[in-house]
Design a protein around this motif. Structure first.
Motif, PDB file in Angstrom:
ATOM      1  N   ASN A  69       0.689  -1.517  -0.637  1.00 51.03           N
ATOM      2  CA  ASN A  69      -0.174  -0.570  -0.131  1.00 51.03           C
ATOM      3  C   ASN A  69       0.613   1.294   0.221  1.00 51.03           C
ATOM      4  N   PRO A  70       1.363   1.969  -1.187  1.00 53.74           N
ATOM      5  CA  PRO A  70       1.979   3.158  -1.351  1.00 53.74           C
ATOM      6  C   PRO A  70       1.686   4.180  -0.053  1.00 53.74           C
ATOM      7  N   ARG A  71       2.465   5.025   0.434  1.00 56.88           N
ATOM      8  CA  ARG A  71       2.203   6.477   0.573  1.00 56.88           C
ATOM      9  C   ARG A  71       2.778   7.223  -0.074  1.00 56.88           C
ATOM     10  N   ILE A  72       0.910   8.055  -0.676  1.00 55.86           N
ATOM     11  CA  ILE A  72       1.708   8.816  -1.631  1.00 55.86           C
ATOM     12  C   ILE A  72       1.186  10.338  -1.318  1.00 55.86           C
ATOM     13  N   GLY A  73       1.981  11.133  -1.685  1.00 56.54           N
ATOM     14  CA  GLY A  73       2.187  12.977  -1.428  1.00 56.54           C
ATOM     15  C   GLY A  73       1.585  13.426  -2.314  1.00 56.54           C
ATOM     16  N   LEU A  74       0.645  14.203  -2.839  1.00 56.58           N
ATOM     17  CA  LEU A  74      -0.223  15.295  -3.493  1.00 56.58           C
ATOM     18  C   LEU A  74       0.888  16.545  -3.243  1.00 56.58           C
ATOM     19  N   TYR A  75       1.254  16.784  -4.259  1.00 57.35           N
ATOM     20  CA  TYR A  75       1.795  18.388  -3.698  1.00 57.35           C
ATOM     21  C   TYR A  75       0.107  19.698  -4.443  1.00 57.35           C
ATOM     22  N   GLN A  76       0.380  20.721  -3.282  1.00 54.42           N
ATOM     23  CA  GLN A  76      -0.757  21.422  -3.269  1.00 54.42           C
ATOM     24  C   GLN A  76       0.208  22.534  -2.597  1.00 54.42           C
ATOM     25  N   SER A  77       0.151  24.101  -4.079  1.00 57.60           N
ATOM     26  CA  SER A  77       0.374  25.438  -4.299  1.00 57.60           C
ATOM     27  C   SER A  77      -0.351  26.111  -3.502  1.00 57.60           C
ATOM     28  N   TRP A  78      -0.284  27.256  -3.433  1.00 62.71           N
ATOM     29  CA  TRP A  78      -1.330  27.978  -3.037  1.00 62.71           C
ATOM     30  C   TRP A  78      -1.303  29.037  -3.675  1.00 62.71           C
ATOM     31  N   ARG A  79      -1.443  28.661  -4.938  1.00 63.92           N
ATOM     32  CA  ARG A  79      -2.394  28.997  -6.343  1.00 63.92           C
ATOM     33  C   ARG A  79      -3.264  28.508  -6.637  1.00 63.92           C
ATOM     34  N   SER A  80      -4.324  28.214  -5.965  1.00 62.52           N
ATOM     35  CA  SER A  80      -5.318  27.701  -6.263  1.00 62.52           C
ATOM     36  C   SER A  80      -5.200  27.192  -7.182  1.00 62.52           C
ATOM     37  N   ASN A  81      -4.347  25.718  -7.860  1.00 71.17           N
ATOM     38  CA  ASN A  81      -4.636  25.306  -8.586  1.00 71.17           C
ATOM     39  C   ASN A  81      -5.705  24.157  -9.179  1.00 71.17           C
ATOM     40  N   MET A  82      -6.352  24.403  -9.884  1.00 68.42           N
ATOM     41  CA  MET A  82      -8.003  23.530 -10.415  1.00 68.42           C
ATOM     42  C   MET A  82      -7.168  22.626 -10.475  1.00 68.42           C
ATOM     43  N   ASP A  83      -6.162  21.964 -11.719  1.00 67.12           N
ATOM     44  CA  ASP A  83      -6.198  20.209 -12.044  1.00 67.12           C
ATOM     45  C   ASP A  83      -5.984  19.864 -10.784  1.00 67.12           C
ATOM     46  N   GLU A  84      -5.294  20.294  -9.322  1.00 60.47           N
ATOM     47  CA  GLU A  84      -4.610  19.310  -8.194  1.00 60.47           C
ATOM     48  C   GLU A  84      -5.667  19.433  -7.773  1.00 60.47           C
ATOM     49  N   GLY A  85      -7.574  20.555  -7.521  1.00 59.48           N
ATOM     50  CA  GLY A  85      -8.599  19.561  -6.978  1.00 59.48           C
ATOM     51  C   GLY A  85      -8.913  18.622  -7.966  1.00 59.48           C
ATOM     52  N   TRP A  86      -8.756  18.398  -8.775  1.00 57.55           N
ATOM     53  CA  TRP A  86      -9.130  17.666 -10.130  1.00 57.55           C
ATOM     54  C   TRP A  86      -8.602  16.082  -9.286  1.00 57.55           C
ATOM     55  N   THR A  87      -7.520  16.627  -9.613  1.00 56.47           N
ATOM     56  CA  THR A  87      -6.796  14.713  -9.240  1.00 56.47           C
ATOM     57  C   THR A  87      -6.996  14.472  -7.458  1.00 56.47           C
ATOM     58  N   ARG A  88      -7.167  15.102  -7.032  1.00 59.20           N
ATOM     59  CA  ARG A  88      -7.451  15.221  -5.141  1.00 59.20           C
ATOM     60  C   ARG A  88      -9.466  14.315  -5.146  1.00 59.20           C
ATOM     61  N   TYR A  89      -9.831  15.273  -6.014  1.00 59.72           N
ATOM     62  CA  TYR A  89     -11.023  13.967  -6.365  1.00 59.72           C
ATOM     63  C   TYR A  89     -11.136  13.301  -6.558  1.00 59.72           C
ATOM     64  N   VAL A  90     -10.170  12.608  -7.860  1.00 54.66           N
ATOM     65  CA  VAL A  90     -10.114  11.857  -8.699  1.00 54.66           C
ATOM     66  C   VAL A  90      -9.406  10.278  -7.141  1.00 54.66           C
ATOM     67  N   PHE A  91      -8.441  11.295  -6.527  1.00 57.98           N
ATOM     68  CA  PHE A  91      -7.903   9.982  -5.368  1.00 57.98           C
ATOM     69  C   PHE A  91      -9.161   9.630  -4.466  1.00 57.98           C
ATOM     70  N   ASP A  92      -9.837  10.302  -4.049  1.00 59.67           N
ATOM     71  CA  ASP A  92     -10.788  10.219  -2.423  1.00 59.67           C
ATOM     72  C   ASP A  92     -12.390   9.042  -2.871  1.00 59.67           C
ATOM     73  N   ASP A  93     -12.382   9.933  -4.841  1.00 61.33           N
ATOM     74  CA  ASP A  93     -13.673   9.089  -5.490  1.00 61.33           C
ATOM     75  C   ASP A  93     -13.704   7.562  -5.597  1.00 61.33           C
ATOM     76  N   MET A  94     -12.011   7.044  -5.992  1.00 61.61           N
ATOM     77  CA  MET A  94     -11.453   6.205  -5.770  1.00 61.61           C
ATOM     78  C   MET A  94     -11.161   5.170  -4.707  1.00 61.61           C
ATOM     79  N   GLY A  95     -11.222   6.119  -3.520  1.00 61.06           N
ATOM     80  CA  GLY A  95     -11.053   5.519  -1.984  1.00 61.06           C
ATOM     81  C   GLY A  95      -9.113   5.144  -2.188  1.00 61.06           C
ATOM     82  N   ILE A  96      -8.457   6.262  -2.729  1.00 59.26           N
ATOM     83  CA  ILE A  96      -7.011   5.764  -2.846  1.00 59.26           C
ATOM     84  C   ILE A  96      -6.546   6.862  -2.231  1.00 59.26           C
ATOM     85  N   PRO A  97      -5.620   6.626  -0.610  1.00 61.61           N
ATOM     86  CA  PRO A  97      -5.323   7.643   0.710  1.00 61.61           C
ATOM     87  C   PRO A  97      -3.628   8.358   0.430  1.00 61.61           C
TER      88      PRO A  97
END
Length: 323
Positions: A69-97
């Protein structure tokens, strides 16, 4: 697979195709040990994900790699990056920690540098301008640089990962970590890592090449770990994306082209000017550096959580099999 890994299930991935009288597995097939936790979780997983399940009598005689089970880190800048939000949504939707981390997490102390391998096995950078990631603002000649002139930002939200962050990422890969960059974020590796890969579309005038968010044809090698489970021909969402060229690696580098654009008839839907410039350029490259890997996914494989057909490039990077 992620749901079962949470339950400490014993899971393997095949590295070669396997066939018997009743079972056929392509490279990257999942072999799951039948256990009480699997039998308990399987009904719910079958209802949600509809995977194809086949029964095996013992482990197949084929090269395999055990998954963790990999320990995954998703980088989030302070510039309101829309694609980071979509990637976070994909991980949440698929139950990926995963763990969201910021610029401060790249900062060490005077006595001790930050060690990213202590926290993560895989680090993901969503689609974002490489200068925004490193500096927190675009370079001076960037079209959007004017919007940052004179801007007053609180100190805790100022800047990017900086040179210290770049060095921490290099050390992370050298020690065996997996760095995944999506779309424009691939430029961070091209600019900072001295990798044997370049963007053929850089500095190309839009009068010669222009592709405004179109579906383009990809030729995929499904025998590679990042290409597992993907059809030899796929549709990729090209949105301010890259056309990658590689060179013969030297020293501690190695590279594998996982997906590329064909010689002709690239456009599947939308608009493409300058097809010949993109022809035969790579879309996904798997780089090996020392003990770790850098996965360059040079197009929007999880575009707005809609392009399910190419999710697997990202998911395979998260579950990269051990050697």
């Amino acid at each position: 697979a992620f749901a079962l890994l949470k339950e400490n299930t014993e899971i393997y991935r095949t590295k070669k195709p396997f066939s018997s009288e009743k079972v056929h597995l392509c490279p990257g097939g999942f072999i799951i040990k039948n256990s009480p936790q699997v039998r308990k979780a399987l009904p719910g997983l079958l209802e949600k994900w509809h995977p194809g399940i086949q029964e095996l009598q013992g482990l197949p005689d084929v090269p395999m790699s055990a998954l963790k089970n990999p320990r995954i880190g998703l980088y989030q800048s302070w510039r309101s990056n829309m694609d980071e939000g979509w990637t976070r949504y994909v991980f949440d939707d698929m139950g990926i920690p995963f763990t969201t981390f910021h610029n401060k997490d790249f900062k060490g102390t005077e006595k001790k540098k930050v060690d990213l391998t202590a926290k993560f096995d895989v680090i993901v950078f969503a689609d974002e301008d490489p200068d925004m990631i490193k500096l927190g603002k675009p370079e001076p000649n960037h079209p959007y640089a004017q919007y940052f002139r004179g801007m007053v930002i609180p100190p805790e939200y100022e800047g990017g990962i900086g040179n210290e962050g770049i060095e921490a990422l290099k050390a992370f890969v050298e020690k065996g970590g997996i760095l995944v960059t999506l779309n424009s974020a691939c430029g961070l590796v091209i600019k900072e890592f001295d990798a044997p890969v370049h963007n053929a579309l850089e500095k190309i005038d839009r009068s010669k090449f222009f592709c405004p968010t179109s579906l383009l044809k990809l030729e995929v090698n499904p025998a590679t770990p990042i290409g597992y489970g993907i059809s030899p021909e796929a549709a990729g969402m090209f949105s301010d994306s890259l056309g990658l060229t590689t060179q013969i690696p030297s020293g501690d580098w190695d590279r594998t082209v996982v997906a590329s654009y064909p010689k002709e008839d690239i456009l599947m839907s939308g608009w493409l000017l300058g097809e010949e410039i993109l022809a035969r350029k790579a879309a996904v490259v798997d780089l090996k550096y020392k003990q770790g890997r850098i996965i360059l996914i040079g197009f929007a494989c999880q575009h707005r959580a809609q392009s399910h057909g190419t999710y697997k490039f990202l998911l395979n990077a998260l579950l990269y099999p051990a050697n």
